[in-house]
Motif scaffolding. Structure first.
Motif, PDB file in Angstrom:
ATOM      1  N   GLY A 185       0.794  -1.212   0.000  1.00 29.23           N
ATOM      2  CA  GLY A 185       0.000   0.000   0.000  1.00 29.23           C
ATOM      3  C   GLY A 185       0.827   1.262   0.000  1.00 29.23           C
ATOM      4  O   GLY A 185       2.028   1.254  -0.297  1.00 29.23           O
ATOM      5  N   LYS A 186       0.199   2.361   0.362  1.00 33.30           N
ATOM      6  CA  LYS A 186       0.879   3.648   0.423  1.00 33.30           C
ATOM      7  C   LYS A 186       1.983   3.587   1.470  1.00 33.30           C
ATOM      8  O   LYS A 186       1.843   2.942   2.507  1.00 33.30           O
ATOM      9  N   GLY A 187       3.082   4.296   1.166  1.00 32.40           N
ATOM     10  CA  GLY A 187       4.214   4.254   2.075  1.00 32.40           C
ATOM     11  C   GLY A 187       4.936   2.930   2.045  1.00 32.40           C
ATOM     12  O   GLY A 187       5.696   2.602   2.959  1.00 32.40           O
ATOM     13  N   ARG A 188       4.678   2.130   0.981  1.00 35.68           N
ATOM     14  CA  ARG A 188       5.318   0.817   0.819  1.00 35.68           C
ATOM     15  C   ARG A 188       4.967  -0.127   1.962  1.00 35.68           C
ATOM     16  O   ARG A 188       5.729  -1.033   2.281  1.00 35.68           O
ATOM     17  N   GLN A 189       3.804   0.079   2.573  1.00 33.65           N
ATOM     18  CA  GLN A 189       3.392  -0.740   3.700  1.00 33.65           C
ATOM     19  C   GLN A 189       2.658  -1.986   3.199  1.00 33.65           C
ATOM     20  O   GLN A 189       1.670  -1.884   2.478  1.00 33.65           O
ATOM     21  N   PRO A 190       3.116  -3.185   3.583  1.00 25.92           N
ATOM     22  CA  PRO A 190       2.448  -4.419   3.148  1.00 25.92           C
ATOM     23  C   PRO A 190       1.223  -4.723   4.011  1.00 25.92           C
ATOM     24  O   PRO A 190       1.179  -4.403   5.197  1.00 25.92           O
ATOM     25  N   ARG A 191       0.210  -5.318   3.388  1.00 24.31           N
ATOM     26  CA  ARG A 191      -0.965  -5.796   4.101  1.00 24.31           C
ATOM     27  C   ARG A 191      -1.323  -7.182   3.572  1.00 24.31           C
ATOM     28  O   ARG A 191      -1.278  -7.417   2.367  1.00 24.31           O
TER      29      ARG A 191
END
Length: 312
Positions: A185-191
Motif C-alpha cells: 500500500g501507500k508508504g510501501r506498507q504491506p498488508r
C-alpha cells in the motif's frame, strides 16, 4: 542563497533522488514529478515567459498556477478540471518547496499561510449488490478474459484494495494455503488480506488459463496479463467500463468497489479498527470519509434491528 538560480528541472532530479532514498512508491514519485513539470510548463507559457528557476517559486506564481489549473478543461474529457486535481497540484508543489527549504535553497516557504483549493465533500455512491451480480454475469465464460475479469472483480469486492495495489500484484502474492493476498500500500506498507472461497475459485481458474498465455512465458511474475504484458491500473478501469456497459449498469469506478467493501464490512458488524487495518488507513478521517456515504442506511438498519420502541 547562492543557489537561488538553480533550474527547477535540476532541483526536481535531486528531489526525486530524495524521494527514492525515503522509499516512496513509484506512483508517488511519478505524481510529484509530473505535477512539478506542469508548473514548469506553466511558467514557460506565460507572457512574457518566466524563467523556471528557484526564484520563480513564489506565492504569486504558485497562486496564479492554481487559478489557471482550476480554469482549464481536462484535455481528455473536455470537462472542467476538478478541485481534487487542483488540490493535488498544490500538494505536490508544497512537498517540493518543503524539500527546497530543508536544503536551504529557498529561504522562505512560499506555502506558508497559503490555503489549498477547497474540495467539496462528494460522497462516492456505493453500487447495489444487484449491479455487482450483473457485472459478474457479464464476465461469464471460460475464455482467458472472462476468467481474468471475474477474478479481478471478485478480488476488488472481496478485499477492498486500491486499484494500484491490485494492478501491481505478482503471482507469488497469492497464498492459497491461507487464502490471502499480499498487497503493498501507500508508504510501501504491506498488508495481508484474506479472501473468500468464491474468490479463491475464480483466482485458481484464472491461474490455470493464465499459464497458457503467451505473456506468461519466462516466468513472468505479473498476476494480471493483457495483450501487451502486465496490466496497469488504467487497464483495470477499462475492464470495469467494458463489463458495466455489457451488463447494462452505470459505469463503475474501481474506488466504488472499495467503498462497497467498506460499507458491507461495517454493515455486517465489523470493527472499525479492523477495517482501518484491512483498508490501509492510518487515520480515522479516511474511515469517516468512506463510511459517510452509507451511514444513514446502516443507522436505519441498526434501529430496526434494535426495535427500541417494541421493548416498551
Amino acid at each position: 542563497m547562492g543557489q537561488d538560480l538553480d533550474a527547477i528541472v535540476e532541483l526536481l532530479e535531486d528531489f526525486v533522488t530524495e524521494l527514492r532514498r525515503a522509499n516512496k512508491s513509484a506512483g508517488t514519485i511519478d505524481c510529484y514529478s509530473r505535477d512539478v513539470g506542469y508548473f514548469v510548463a506553466f511558467l514557460e507559457a506565460r507572457t512574457p515567459p518566466i524563467e523556471p528557476n528557484s526564484d520563480a517559486l513564489t506565492r504569486d506564481n504558485i497562486g496564479a498556477y492554481i487559478i489557471d489549473t482550476l480554469n482549464r478543461a481536462n484535455r481528455r474529457t473536455g470537462k472542467p478540471i476538478t478541485p481534487e486535481y487542483a488540490n493535488r497540484q498544490y500538494r505536490s508543489l508544497q512537498q517540493f518547496c518543503k524539500y527546497l527549504v530543508t536544503e536551504e535553497i529557498l529561504e522562505d516557504n512560499p506555502f506558508d499561510k497559503m490555503t489549498p483549493p477547497y474540495v467539496p465533500e462528494k460522497p462516492i455512491p456505493v453500487p447495489p449488490i444487484e449491479d455487482l451480480r450483473k457485472l459478474l454475469a457479464a464476465c461469464e465464460g471460460t475464455d482467458f478474459e472472462a476468467r481474468r475479469d471475474t477474478a479481478i472483480i471478485r478480488l476488488l469486492v472481496d478485499i477492498g484494495p486500491r486499484v494500484g495495489e491490485i494492478a501491481a500484484l505478482d503471482v507469488d502474492a497469492l497464498d492459497f494455503q491461507e487464502n490471502t493476498a499480499l498487497v503493498i500500500g501507500k508508504g510501501r506498507q504491506p498488508r495481508v488480506l484474506p479472501f473468500g472461497d468464491k474468490t479463491r475459485i475464480a483466482l485458481r481458474r484464472y491461474l490455470r488459463i493464465r499459464a497458457r498465455h503467451p505473456k506468461a512465458a519466462n516466468n513472468n511474475p505479473a498476476l494480471w496479463l493483457g495483450k501487451r504484458g502486465q496490466m496497469t491500473s488504467w487497464g483495470i478501469y477499462q475492464i470495469l467500463e467494458r463489463r458495466a456497459n455489457a451488463a447494462g449498469i452505470p459505469h463503475l469506478h474501481p474506488h466504488q468497489l472499495r467503498h462497497f467493501f467498506a460499507h458491507n464490512w461495517l454493515a455486517s458488524g465489523g470493527q472499525e479498527q479492523d477495517l482501518m487495518m484491512l483498508a490501509g488507513w492510518r487515520s480515522r478521517q479516511m474511515l469517516g470519509r468512506y463510511a459517510r456515504a452509507t451511514a444513514e442506511t446502516r443507522a436505519r438498519d441498526a434501529h430496526r434491528k434494535a426495535r427500541l420502541g417494541d421493548k416498551l
